[in-house]
Write a protein that holds these residues in place. Structure first.
Motif, PDB file in Angstrom:
ATOM      1  N   PHE A  28     -55.966 -26.387  66.403  1.00  0.00           N
ATOM      2  CA  PHE A  28     -57.194 -25.589  66.760  1.00  0.00           C
ATOM      3  C   PHE A  28     -56.839 -24.989  65.106  1.00  0.00           C
ATOM      4  CE2 PHE A  28     -59.421 -27.000  69.392  1.00  0.00           C
ATOM      5  CZ  PHE A  28     -60.517 -27.754  69.607  1.00  0.00           C
ATOM      6  N   GLU A  35     -63.756 -16.030  66.715  1.00  0.00           N
ATOM      7  CA  GLU A  35     -64.000 -16.775  66.840  1.00  0.00           C
ATOM      8  C   GLU A  35     -62.791 -17.671  67.643  1.00  0.00           C
ATOM      9  OE1 GLU A  35     -65.945 -17.576  62.155  1.00  0.00           O
ATOM     10  OE2 GLU A  35     -63.303 -18.638  62.144  1.00  0.00           O
ATOM     11  N   ALA A  36     -61.610 -17.369  68.069  1.00  0.00           N
ATOM     12  CA  ALA A  36     -60.588 -18.393  68.570  1.00  0.00           C
ATOM     13  C   ALA A  36     -60.938 -17.607  69.961  1.00  0.00           C
ATOM     14  CB  ALA A  36     -59.210 -17.643  67.701  1.00  0.00           C
ATOM     15  N   LEU A  39     -62.607 -19.457  73.056  1.00  0.00           N
ATOM     16  CA  LEU A  39     -61.577 -20.792  73.549  1.00  0.00           C
ATOM     17  C   LEU A  39     -60.996 -20.581  73.847  1.00  0.00           C
ATOM     18  CD1 LEU A  39     -62.305 -23.647  70.187  1.00  0.00           C
ATOM     19  CD2 LEU A  39     -62.973 -23.751  72.514  1.00  0.00           C
ATOM     20  N   LYS A  42     -61.616 -19.873  77.964  1.00  0.00           N
ATOM     21  CA  LYS A  42     -62.795 -21.517  78.319  1.00  0.00           C
ATOM     22  C   LYS A  42     -61.432 -22.350  78.464  1.00  0.00           C
ATOM     23  CE  LYS A  42     -64.732 -25.380  78.690  1.00  0.00           C
ATOM     24  NZ  LYS A  42     -65.487 -25.620  79.487  1.00  0.00           N
ATOM     25  N   PHE A  43     -60.242 -22.656  77.672  1.00  0.00           N
ATOM     26  CA  PHE A  43     -58.705 -23.531  78.157  1.00  0.00           C
ATOM     27  C   PHE A  43     -57.557 -23.158  78.594  1.00  0.00           C
ATOM     28  CE2 PHE A  43     -60.011 -25.399  74.125  1.00  0.00           C
ATOM     29  CZ  PHE A  43     -61.180 -26.593  74.434  1.00  0.00           C
ATOM     30  N   TYR A  66     -55.022 -28.604  78.782  1.00  0.00           N
ATOM     31  CA  TYR A  66     -55.993 -28.776  79.165  1.00  0.00           C
ATOM     32  C   TYR A  66     -56.327 -30.497  79.689  1.00  0.00           C
ATOM     33  CZ  TYR A  66     -61.412 -28.570  79.459  1.00  0.00           C
ATOM     34  OH  TYR A  66     -62.874 -28.437  79.728  1.00  0.00           O
ATOM     35  N   ILE A  73     -54.196 -23.232  69.212  1.00  0.00           N
ATOM     36  CA  ILE A  73     -54.846 -22.462  68.490  1.00  0.00           C
ATOM     37  C   ILE A  73     -54.171 -21.667  67.599  1.00  0.00           C
ATOM     38  CG2 ILE A  73     -56.743 -20.756  68.908  1.00  0.00           C
ATOM     39  CD1 ILE A  73     -57.854 -22.294  70.966  1.00  0.00           C
ATOM     40  N   ASP A 246     -68.057 -22.574  69.781  1.00  0.00           N
ATOM     41  CA  ASP A 246     -67.565 -22.910  71.431  1.00  0.00           C
ATOM     42  C   ASP A 246     -67.717 -23.802  72.103  1.00  0.00           C
ATOM     43  OD1 ASP A 246     -64.850 -21.023  69.844  1.00  0.00           O
ATOM     44  OD2 ASP A 246     -65.813 -19.063  70.710  1.00  0.00           O
ATOM     45  N   ALA A 249     -66.923 -26.967  70.130  1.00  0.00           N
ATOM     46  CA  ALA A 249     -65.627 -26.963  70.425  1.00  0.00           C
ATOM     47  C   ALA A 249     -65.076 -28.169  72.037  1.00  0.00           C
ATOM     48  CB  ALA A 249     -64.624 -25.970  69.437  1.00  0.00           C
ATOM     49  N   ALA A 250     -65.619 -26.908  72.988  1.00  0.00           N
ATOM     50  CA  ALA A 250     -65.570 -27.295  74.163  1.00  0.00           C
ATOM     51  C   ALA A 250     -65.750 -28.924  74.363  1.00  0.00           C
ATOM     52  CB  ALA A 250     -65.810 -26.474  74.858  1.00  0.00           C
TER      53      ALA A 250
END
Length: 264
Positions: A28, A35-36, A39, A42-43, A66, A73, A246, A249-250
């Motif tokens: 990514f 913005e990052a 994520l 999340k991961f 993941y 990222i 996000d 993206a996920a």
């Protein structure tokens, strides 16, 4: 510029060289820390303690596993003098080149926010998968150089991804200014763009140069042909739209898991 084609086809680029093995390494490239961060959480990624990047650059890398994917990222980080996110094409192209060299990704995902045009069907919070990417502020009015300046490219073909996740598809136009002067507007119209950002075409250029498949997810924070000032609307909607980006993206990562690039 590339000849016009159906946006719903979502970037008609694929060839026999497309790897058939499952995707393993996903990179990514995200311009802003805001913005990052969702994520990264999340991961459950961790920040790299010893950078693979050249000494002194502010670039940041988060990495982890993941499902069956190695996720990286990277962000251009904060300007060392002014402390703001290092947005724009110069930072994006340098970071993309260095990341490809260091991390050898199977697939690049440029995820970020963008301005959208209501005349082309964009609304606040929409997430678009870019089919084509071009510059709108590299004006070189000399034959052939003019086409080089526009630098029109098609994103990697992901028709199954677009259909499965029901993502909107549109063309992306890139420039280094948040606002839009009349010359930029004319070029954006010529590019037939639905969304406008500050990094995508630079990332597309480097990815094409080094032959790495790249896709572009852009979430609309502001309506360029609306009645609100761009900067005001961008800041007002950034947090909420980043959440939508996000989430998308996920979902993209979940779809990619276990598939080859040719299956996207």
């Amino acid at each position: 510029m590339a000849p016009p084609h159906d946006d719903k086809a979502a970037a008609e680029v694929n060839d026999d060289s497309t790897p058939k093995r499952p995707i393993s390494n996903v990179l990514f490239i995200i311009a802003m820390q805001t913005e990052a961060s969702p994520l990264v959480n999340k991961f459950q990624l961790v920040e790299e303690p010893e950078s693979v990047f050249p000494k002194g650059v502010p670039w940041v890398r988060y990495y982890g596993k993941y499902k069956d994917l190695n996720i990286n990222i990277v962000c251009p980080g904060k300007d060392k003098i002014l402390g703001v996110d290092s947005v724009g094409t110069v930072s994006a192209s340098l970071l993309t080149y260095a990341s490809i060299q260091a991390l050898q990704p199977d697939l690049i995902i440029n995820a970020g926010t963008a301005g959208g045009f209501k005349a082309k069907g964009a609304s606040i919070g929409d997430v678009f998968l870019a089919s084509d990417i071009a510059f709108h502020d590299r004006r070189i009015p000399i034959p052939v150089f003019d086409l080089y300046g526009v630098g029109s490219r098609q994103a990697f073909s992901t028709p199954n991804l677009a259909k499965e996740l029901n993502l909107k598809v549109g063309k992306l136009s890139t420039g280094d200014s948040l606002d839009m002067c009349p010359q930029d507007e004319a070029a954006i119209v010529a590019n037939d763009a639905t969304v406008k950002d500050m990094e995508g075409a630079a990332i597309a250029y480097v990815a094409h140069l080094l032959e790495v498949p790249a896709i572009f997810l852009k979430a609309v924070t502001d309506i360029i042909d609306g009645d609100k000032p761009t900067a005001e609307e961008f800041l007002q909607n950034l947090a909420a739209v980043t959440a939508a980006l996000d989430l998308a993206a996920a979902q993209v990562v979940d779809f990619i898991n276990g598939k080859s690039c040719s299956e996207l």
